[in-house]
Design a protein around this motif. Structure first.
Motif, PDB file in Angstrom:
ATOM      1  N   ALA A  12       0.837  -1.201   0.000  1.00 32.52           N
ATOM      2  CA  ALA A  12       0.000   0.000   0.000  1.00 32.52           C
ATOM      3  C   ALA A  12       0.869   1.247   0.000  1.00 32.52           C
ATOM      4  CB  ALA A  12      -0.925  -0.007   1.214  1.00 32.52           C
ATOM      5  N   TRP A  13       1.950   1.211   0.768  1.00 29.75           N
ATOM      6  CA  TRP A  13       2.860   2.350   0.794  1.00 29.75           C
ATOM      7  C   TRP A  13       3.509   2.561  -0.573  1.00 29.75           C
ATOM      8  CZ3 TRP A  13       6.008   1.723   6.002  1.00 29.75           C
ATOM      9  CH2 TRP A  13       5.137   1.928   7.072  1.00 29.75           C
ATOM     10  N   LEU A  14       3.885   1.465  -1.215  1.00 29.90           N
ATOM     11  CA  LEU A  14       4.501   1.585  -2.546  1.00 29.90           C
ATOM     12  C   LEU A  14       3.553   2.254  -3.530  1.00 29.90           C
ATOM     13  CD1 LEU A  14       6.369  -1.818  -3.061  1.00 29.90           C
ATOM     14  CD2 LEU A  14       7.381   0.434  -2.797  1.00 29.90           C
ATOM     15  N   GLY A  15       2.292   1.795  -3.511  1.00 32.91           N
ATOM     16  CA  GLY A  15       1.309   2.378  -4.416  1.00 32.91           C
ATOM     17  C   GLY A  15       1.076   3.853  -4.129  1.00 32.91           C
ATOM     18  N   ALA A  16       0.985   4.173  -2.836  1.00 29.85           N
ATOM     19  CA  ALA A  16       0.767   5.565  -2.457  1.00 29.85           C
ATOM     20  C   ALA A  16       1.962   6.435  -2.869  1.00 29.85           C
ATOM     21  CB  ALA A  16       0.537   5.667  -0.949  1.00 29.85           C
ATOM     22  N   ALA A  17       3.176   5.910  -2.675  1.00 28.25           N
ATOM     23  CA  ALA A  17       4.376   6.665  -3.053  1.00 28.25           C
ATOM     24  C   ALA A  17       4.414   6.902  -4.553  1.00 28.25           C
ATOM     25  CB  ALA A  17       5.624   5.903  -2.603  1.00 28.25           C
ATOM     26  N   ALA A  18       4.029   5.893  -5.330  1.00 26.88           N
ATOM     27  CA  ALA A  18       4.022   6.046  -6.788  1.00 26.88           C
ATOM     28  C   ALA A  18       3.043   7.142  -7.216  1.00 26.88           C
ATOM     29  CB  ALA A  18       3.662   4.725  -7.455  1.00 26.88           C
ATOM     30  N   VAL A  19       1.892   7.205  -6.536  1.00 24.33           N
ATOM     31  CA  VAL A  19       0.904   8.235  -6.854  1.00 24.33           C
ATOM     32  C   VAL A  19       1.461   9.626  -6.524  1.00 24.33           C
ATOM     33  CG1 VAL A  19      -1.351   9.176  -6.200  1.00 24.33           C
ATOM     34  CG2 VAL A  19      -1.087   6.728  -6.608  1.00 24.33           C
ATOM     35  N   ILE A  20       2.037   9.768  -5.326  1.00 18.60           N
ATOM     36  CA  ILE A  20       2.572  11.070  -4.900  1.00 18.60           C
ATOM     37  C   ILE A  20       3.683  11.535  -5.833  1.00 18.60           C
ATOM     38  CG2 ILE A  20       3.784  12.283  -3.041  1.00 18.60           C
ATOM     39  CD1 ILE A  20       2.348  10.402  -1.066  1.00 18.60           C
ATOM     40  N   THR A  21       4.468  10.570  -6.338  1.00 21.00           N
ATOM     41  CA  THR A  21       5.580  10.930  -7.216  1.00 21.00           C
ATOM     42  C   THR A  21       5.110  11.277  -8.622  1.00 21.00           C
ATOM     43  OG1 THR A  21       7.105   9.491  -6.007  1.00 21.00           O
ATOM     44  CG2 THR A  21       7.747  10.131  -8.231  1.00 21.00           C
ATOM     45  N   MET A  22       4.392  10.359  -9.244  1.00 15.37           N
ATOM     46  CA  MET A  22       4.188  10.440 -10.689  1.00 15.37           C
ATOM     47  C   MET A  22       3.042  11.336 -11.126  1.00 15.37           C
ATOM     48  SD  MET A  22       5.196   6.662 -12.071  1.00 15.37           S
ATOM     49  CE  MET A  22       5.396   7.328 -13.726  1.00 15.37           C
ATOM     50  N   VAL A  23       1.958  11.366 -10.363  1.00 16.96           N
ATOM     51  CA  VAL A  23       0.795  12.145 -10.801  1.00 16.96           C
ATOM     52  C   VAL A  23       1.137  13.631 -10.950  1.00 16.96           C
ATOM     53  CG1 VAL A  23      -1.527  12.913 -10.173  1.00 16.96           C
ATOM     54  CG2 VAL A  23      -0.911  10.495  -9.957  1.00 16.96           C
ATOM     55  N   PRO A  24       1.738  14.280  -9.939  1.00 19.23           N
ATOM     56  CA  PRO A  24       2.085  15.703 -10.138  1.00 19.23           C
ATOM     57  C   PRO A  24       3.072  15.923 -11.276  1.00 19.23           C
ATOM     58  CG  PRO A  24       2.181  15.116  -7.808  1.00 19.23           C
ATOM     59  CD  PRO A  24       2.047  13.828  -8.563  1.00 19.23           C
ATOM     60  N   LEU A  25       4.063  15.023 -11.403  1.00 17.03           N
ATOM     61  CA  LEU A  25       5.071  15.196 -12.449  1.00 17.03           C
ATOM     62  C   LEU A  25       4.465  15.090 -13.840  1.00 17.03           C
ATOM     63  CD1 LEU A  25       8.109  13.194 -11.016  1.00 17.03           C
ATOM     64  CD2 LEU A  25       7.725  15.657 -10.985  1.00 17.03           C
ATOM     65  N   LEU A  26       3.610  14.097 -14.036  1.00 17.16           N
ATOM     66  CA  LEU A  26       3.018  13.918 -15.358  1.00 17.16           C
ATOM     67  C   LEU A  26       2.074  15.068 -15.701  1.00 17.16           C
ATOM     68  CD1 LEU A  26       2.348  10.065 -15.343  1.00 17.16           C
ATOM     69  CD2 LEU A  26       4.073  11.314 -16.657  1.00 17.16           C
ATOM     70  N   LEU A  27       1.276  15.499 -14.726  1.00 18.22           N
ATOM     71  CA  LEU A  27       0.361  16.613 -14.990  1.00 18.22           C
ATOM     72  C   LEU A  27       1.131  17.887 -15.343  1.00 18.22           C
ATOM     73  CD1 LEU A  27      -2.330  16.115 -12.187  1.00 18.22           C
ATOM     74  CD2 LEU A  27      -2.569  15.653 -14.625  1.00 18.22           C
ATOM     75  N   VAL A  28       2.136  18.210 -14.542  1.00 19.12           N
ATOM     76  CA  VAL A  28       2.920  19.423 -14.796  1.00 19.12           C
ATOM     77  C   VAL A  28       3.734  19.286 -16.077  1.00 19.12           C
ATOM     78  CG1 VAL A  28       4.826  20.834 -13.924  1.00 19.12           C
ATOM     79  CG2 VAL A  28       3.016  20.096 -12.378  1.00 19.12           C
ATOM     80  N   GLY A  29       4.324  18.097 -16.300  1.00 15.81           N
ATOM     81  CA  GLY A  29       5.128  17.874 -17.503  1.00 15.81           C
ATOM     82  C   GLY A  29       4.314  17.992 -18.781  1.00 15.81           C
ATOM     83  N   ILE A  30       3.110  17.408 -18.783  1.00 16.62           N
ATOM     84  CA  ILE A  30       2.252  17.487 -19.968  1.00 16.62           C
ATOM     85  C   ILE A  30       1.819  18.933 -20.218  1.00 16.62           C
ATOM     86  CG2 ILE A  30      -0.023  16.839 -20.870  1.00 16.62           C
ATOM     87  CD1 ILE A  30       0.376  14.111 -19.466  1.00 16.62           C
ATOM     88  N   PHE A  31       1.456  19.628 -19.141  1.00 19.58           N
ATOM     89  CA  PHE A  31       1.058  21.039 -19.291  1.00 19.58           C
ATOM     90  C   PHE A  31       2.221  21.878 -19.818  1.00 19.58           C
ATOM     91  CE2 PHE A  31       0.799  25.350 -17.570  1.00 19.58           C
ATOM     92  CZ  PHE A  31      -0.444  25.742 -18.029  1.00 19.58           C
ATOM     93  N   ALA A  32       3.419  21.662 -19.261  1.00 17.34           N
ATOM     94  CA  ALA A  32       4.580  22.448 -19.665  1.00 17.34           C
ATOM     95  C   ALA A  32       4.931  22.220 -21.128  1.00 17.34           C
ATOM     96  CB  ALA A  32       5.777  22.106 -18.777  1.00 17.34           C
ATOM     97  N   ARG A  33       4.765  20.990 -21.592  1.00 11.98           N
ATOM     98  CA  ARG A  33       5.121  20.689 -22.985  1.00 11.98           C
ATOM     99  C   ARG A  33       4.015  21.115 -23.950  1.00 11.98           C
ATOM    100  NH1 ARG A  33       9.785  19.705 -25.905  1.00 11.98           N
ATOM    101  NH2 ARG A  33       9.249  18.620 -27.828  1.00 11.98           N
ATOM    102  N   ARG A  34       2.791  20.760 -23.616  1.00  9.87           N
ATOM    103  CA  ARG A  34       1.698  20.982 -24.569  1.00  9.87           C
ATOM    104  C   ARG A  34       1.254  22.427 -24.607  1.00  9.87           C
ATOM    105  NH1 ARG A  34      -2.459  16.306 -24.662  1.00  9.87           N
ATOM    106  NH2 ARG A  34      -0.739  15.475 -25.876  1.00  9.87           N
ATOM    107  N   ARG A  35       1.115  23.047 -23.449  1.00 13.18           N
ATOM    108  CA  ARG A  35       0.587  24.409 -23.414  1.00 13.18           C
ATOM    109  C   ARG A  35       1.685  25.469 -23.459  1.00 13.18           C
ATOM    110  NH1 ARG A  35      -4.666  25.011 -21.776  1.00 13.18           N
ATOM    111  NH2 ARG A  35      -4.290  27.153 -22.467  1.00 13.18           N
ATOM    112  N   LEU A  36       2.786  25.237 -22.735  1.00 12.57           N
ATOM    113  CA  LEU A  36       3.850  26.234 -22.674  1.00 12.57           C
ATOM    114  C   LEU A  36       4.954  25.992 -23.686  1.00 12.57           C
ATOM    115  CD1 LEU A  36       4.235  26.645 -18.802  1.00 12.57           C
ATOM    116  CD2 LEU A  36       2.722  27.871 -20.365  1.00 12.57           C
ATOM    117  N   GLN A  37       4.926  24.828 -24.348  1.00 17.76           N
ATOM    118  CA  GLN A  37       5.925  24.483 -25.366  1.00 17.76           C
ATOM    119  C   GLN A  37       7.359  24.559 -24.835  1.00 17.76           C
ATOM    120  OE1 GLN A  37       4.968  23.467 -28.605  1.00 17.76           O
ATOM    121  NE2 GLN A  37       2.974  23.441 -27.603  1.00 17.76           N
TER     122      GLN A  37
END
Length: 556
Positions: A471-496
């Motif tokens: 459960a901790w592993l799954g929670a850690a993966a969520v805390i790590t990857m979800v913000p990074l992917l959301l910000v990364g996609i926004f930075a690339r797609r919208r801000l180029q």
């Protein structure tokens, strides 16, 4: 194995060196293996350390902690030395955008931590998951300090550290995984992005050129070269001169009096040369670079400590040796040698004059390759000591029960950037050759990863494969990857944003040196380091503050 255990008790230092050496050799060997061009690189040392720790290859905790922190200090300090000269220019260009995205990343991670605690994750463990999943050790210390003010007893007080150990490898893997997912999602060629990044950095810098001008302005008759209107304002430098009716080219001196028909060789940007031409006259078909004369040129390096910090005008090579400084190259950027430009260690000067004068000028500024390639340890360790002190200084923030600190990672990084920007103080010169910088940087991150793996290895697999651990592993993966992917996609797609900037941004927003090392390895470039250093100081402060706020919110 008995002999190995006996060595640990009789010769703990020799045992520690042996364990670290084996872990590093195995980790780098595994990290060097590639599949379709991808490999773990230096991060392989982390996993070899976890396996070694799992099988009982441990070293004394005090030695382990020292080597880990010293390795991290070496890594961040050498990054700061490299980035310092161009850091503030990068900050002015896109610092606000990058730091805003880093702030969003921290807030998303904190919000997800609160949600996970509300839906079943132990609140005390959630604090450790937040720090481990974001690979931020100072935030764990800040959270534990806050729990201490709340008088939290065992076993709850031990949960943050255990959850941190489980989440830390997941955090490193998750950050690297997010970088790779973005690479695949947007079909990015990292090496091409690195080249584009360098082109963008130099896009606003006009290249220097030279033109030969005939003096036609009658108002300039009898005017000294150094007094031509607009000379200083345009930043143009006159390097060679030929009197009307003569065939010999001479070095241009400020006191030389002009006459109509004289020919000048001027150096500057195309726009400034065009403005200067309107004052002087028309372009000449004669190229003074190719006409006979005693004048020649030489490129020399600034390595003499006595000239550091002086302006081109204060250097006075024209007055002393009849030598003109026409151009200065610094960090691959070429500039005209305007009188007020201050010289730094390692600047390359383009000198014009006669052979005898050039020899004397060369001796005056140094031009010593040996000095340029030497690593001076007094300024290095002075900088490290100042960085450690800066990291220990408490910063009181209203509303928080304990002060925050930059820590042993943030302090040396910030001081290295500032010292490299200053360049020198008295006899201390904060310059490190590129090869030495890379060597110390790799040594630092390798030692750091080896120690993190050894520290987490003992309980890693037993915790991971238990129900709570999964459960901790799954929670850690969520805390790590979800913000990074959301910000990364926004930075690339919208801000180029360039992928190199995104890599540095994401690694810096997680204060994660291994991810920075990975991004640099896949792009074969240090380009991600610029964005990393831009967001790191603010992110470190935000991580520490958010950990303390989470401790108060979840466990208060």
């Amino acid at each position: 194995m008995d002999a190995f255990s006996d060595l640990a008790s009789r010769q703990p230092i020799a045992h520690a060196i042996l364990v670290l050496s084996v872990v590093v050799v195995l980790g780098l060997s595994v990290g060097g293996l590639k599949y379709r061009g991808l490999g773990l690189g230096t991060v392989g040392v982390l996993f070899s350390g976890i396996v070694a720790g799992h099988f009982g290859w441990t070293i004394e905790p005090a030695v382990l902690h020292f080597v880990k922190e010293f390795g991290l200090i070496l890594f961040v300090f050498t990054i700061g030395l490299q980035l310092g000269p161009g850091f503030f220019a990068a900050l002015r260009r896109n610092g606000l955008a990058l730091n805003s995205l880093a702030l969003v990343t921290v807030l998303l991670g904190g919000g997800l931590t609160v949600l996970l605690a509300k839906f079943g994750i132990n609140p005390f463990a959630a604090l450790g998951l937040f720090s481990g999943a974001t690979t931020n050790t100072p935030s764990l210390g800040a959270a534990q300090q806050t729990l201490g003010t709340l008088a939290v007893a065992k076993p709850e007080s031990d949960l943050p550290a255990l959850a941190y150990a489980v989440a830390y490898p997941v955090g490193i893997l998750g950050i690297i995984g997010a970088l790779l997912l973005l690479k695949v999602l947007f079909r990015i060629d990292p090496e091409a992005e690195a080249r584009r990044f360098n082109e963008e950095r130099h896009a606003g810098i006009e290249p220097l050129t030279r033109v030969n001008l005939v003096v036609e302005n009658a108002n300039l008759a009898g005017t000294a070269l150094g007094d031509i209107p607009g000379l200083r304002e345009t930043g143009v430098v006159i390097s060679r001169y030929r009197r009307a009716g003569e065939t010999q080219t001479t070095n241009a001196a400020d006191e030389t009096l002009l006459q109509p028909g004289d020919i000048l060789l001027a150096v500057g940007t195309a726009k400034n040369l065009e403005r200067f031409q309107r004052v002087v006259g028309r372009r000449s078909d004669v190229d003074l670079m190719k006409t006979p004369g005693l004048v020649t040129y030489r490129r020399v390096l600034v390595t003499h400590r006595d000239v550091l910090g002086k302006t081109v005008e204060e250097l006075g090579l024209d007055q002393l040796y009849n030598v003109t400084v026409t151009r200065v190259t610094r960090a691959d950027i070429e500039m005209t040698a305007v009188p007020e430009l201050r010289l730094q260690f390692g600047d390359q000067l383009y000198l014009v004059g006669d052979e005898a004068g050039l020899k004397k000028a060369e001796h005056a500024v140094g031009n010593s390759l040996r000095e340029l390639n030497a690593t001076h340890f007094v300024p290095v360790f002075t900088g490290i000591a100042l960085g450690v002190i800066a990291g220990l200084v408490p910063l009181q923030v209203p509303g928080l029960p304990v002060p925050v600190k930059l820590g042993l990672a943030g302090g040396p990084l910030v001081l290295a950037i500032l010292l490299a920007r200053v360049g020198h103080f008295g006899p201390l010169v904060w310059h490190m050759p590129v090869t030495a910088n890379l060597a110390f940087r790799e040594l630092g991150i390798t030692l750091f990863l080896a120690c993190v793996g050894l520290g987490a290895g003992e309980k890693f697999f037993s915790t991971v494969f238990a129900g709570t651990g999964l459960a901790w592993l799954g929670a850690a993966a969520v805390i790590t990857m979800v913000p990074l992917l959301l910000v990364g996609i926004f930075a690339r797609r919208r801000l180029q944003l360039n992928y190199m900037s995104i890599c540095g941004l994401l690694a810096g927003s997680m204060t994660d040196p291994p991810a920075l090392a990975f991004a640099s390895s896949i792009s074969k470039s240090d380009a991600p380091s610029v964005a990393y250093a831009t967001v790191y100081p603010l992110t470190m402060l935000l991580r520490i503050l958010s950990a303390q706020l989470l401790a108060l919110l979840l466990c208060g």
